[in-house]
Design an enzyme around this catalytic site. Sequence first.
Site, PDB file in Angstrom:
ATOM      1  N   ASN A   1       0.855  -1.190   0.000  1.00  0.00           N
ATOM      2  CA  ASN A   1       0.000   0.000   0.000  1.00  0.00           C
ATOM      3  C   ASN A   1       0.889   1.237   0.000  1.00  0.00           C
ATOM      4  O   ASN A   1       1.922   1.259   0.673  1.00  0.00           O
ATOM      5  CB  ASN A   1      -0.861  -0.013   1.270  1.00  0.00           C
TER       6      ASN A   1
ATOM      7  N   ASP B   1      -2.937   0.910   8.079  1.00  0.00           N
ATOM      8  CA  ASP B   1      -1.617   1.421   7.702  1.00  0.00           C
ATOM      9  C   ASP B   1      -0.546   1.055   8.733  1.00  0.00           C
ATOM     10  O   ASP B   1       0.367   1.842   9.003  1.00  0.00           O
ATOM     11  CB  ASP B   1      -1.670   2.951   7.494  1.00  0.00           C
TER      12      ASP B   1
ATOM     13  N   SER C   1       5.095   6.754   2.320  1.00  0.00           N
ATOM     14  CA  SER C   1       5.518   5.410   2.726  1.00  0.00           C
ATOM     15  C   SER C   1       4.927   4.364   1.800  1.00  0.00           C
ATOM     16  O   SER C   1       3.841   4.552   1.237  1.00  0.00           O
ATOM     17  CB  SER C   1       5.018   5.098   4.153  1.00  0.00           C
TER      18      SER C   1
ATOM     19  N   HIS D   1       1.093   5.265   0.992  1.00  0.00           N
ATOM     20  CA  HIS D   1       0.415   6.144   1.963  1.00  0.00           C
ATOM     21  C   HIS D   1       1.116   7.505   1.981  1.00  0.00           C
ATOM     22  O   HIS D   1       2.348   7.564   2.035  1.00  0.00           O
ATOM     23  CB  HIS D   1       0.429   5.506   3.354  1.00  0.00           C
TER      24      HIS D   1
HETATM   25  C1  GAR Z   1      -2.309   8.690  -2.767  1.00  0.00           C
HETATM   26  O1  GAR Z   1      -1.645   9.770  -2.178  1.00  0.00           O
HETATM   27  C2  GAR Z   1      -2.333   7.515  -1.824  1.00  0.00           C
HETATM   28  O2  GAR Z   1      -1.206   7.379  -1.051  1.00  0.00           O
HETATM   29  C3  GAR Z   1      -3.511   7.855  -0.968  1.00  0.00           C
HETATM   30  O3  GAR Z   1      -4.474   8.292  -1.890  1.00  0.00           O
HETATM   31  C4  GAR Z   1      -3.795   8.969  -2.942  1.00  0.00           C
HETATM   32  C5  GAR Z   1      -4.323   8.432  -4.246  1.00  0.00           C
HETATM   33  O4  GAR Z   1      -3.881   9.256  -5.300  1.00  0.00           O
HETATM   34  N1  GAR Z   1      -3.936   6.734  -0.200  1.00  0.00           N
HETATM   35  C6  GAR Z   1      -4.314   6.821   1.072  1.00  0.00           C
HETATM   36  O5  GAR Z   1      -4.393   7.865   1.670  1.00  0.00           O
HETATM   37  C7  GAR Z   1      -4.660   5.494   1.712  1.00  0.00           C
HETATM   38  N2  GAR Z   1      -4.693   5.628   3.136  1.00  0.00           N
HETATM   39  P1  GAR Z   1      -4.037   8.787  -6.803  1.00  0.00           P
HETATM   40  O6  GAR Z   1      -5.437   8.184  -6.953  1.00  0.00           O
HETATM   41  O7  GAR Z   1      -3.888  10.059  -7.590  1.00  0.00           O
HETATM   42  O8  GAR Z   1      -2.956   7.785  -7.084  1.00  0.00           O
END
Ligand code: GAR
Length: 202
Positions: free
Chosen positions: A106, A144, A135, A108
């Site tokens: 994942n 997480d 991360s 984060h």
């Molecule tokens: C990313 O920053 C990812 O790390 C986060 O959502 C965003 C998705 O962006 N995920 C979380 O916060 C999970 N806890 P994207 O759809 O543009 O790749």
Amino acid sequence: MLTVAVLISGTGSNLRALLDAAADADFPARVVVVGADREADGFAHAEDYGVPTFMVPWGQFDSREEWGAELDAQLAVWRPDLVVLSGLMRLLPAGVVDEWSPRIINTHPAYLPEFPGAHGVRDAIAAGVAQTGASVIIVDNGVDSGPIVAQERVPVLRGDDEHSLHDRIKPVERRLLIDVVRRIATGDLDLAAVAAATGAPS
Ligand code: GAR
């Protein structure tokens, strides 16, 4: 060649970066399928590359377990070597995590274990910290809380809001994700060994 399934909920910018990287013939991994819990904008990136997609709509299931079972069934069709949660904004039920662990990672937008959860960037802003980060972790059954495989600090600048900070974190996340996938594919990074070293199930 490492085969990768990517699960998203939103815009899929990290997915896009991985697809772009994998388009290089020298990159040792390929995205074989993209799945989502909703009609995600990021499906467009998969379509650009002719990568199949599937959707398991969260709202059409009575429980997390039933939703997860269908997600698992869809993933099983593709038998990926690695599952990447890239902005999937749902917690997976234990059955799915246990099925794929440790071959499930994942991304984060925070320097875990700082600021876990759905609002990692917003929570860092609210806390007034001078630095946060990005991360990549192995997914476990917590929020997480799995073993960290890569992370990097990102400064919080004066005047940053959630969007400006997230915009600076995302390129770091993309770089970490691509590097982690490459290292898994080449054998430089052994997820089972990382999980074993931290006591996580494998
Ligand atoms: C990313 O920053 C990812 O790390 C986060 O959502 C965003 C998705 O962006 N995920 C979380 O916060 C999970 N806890 P994207 O759809 O543009 O790749």
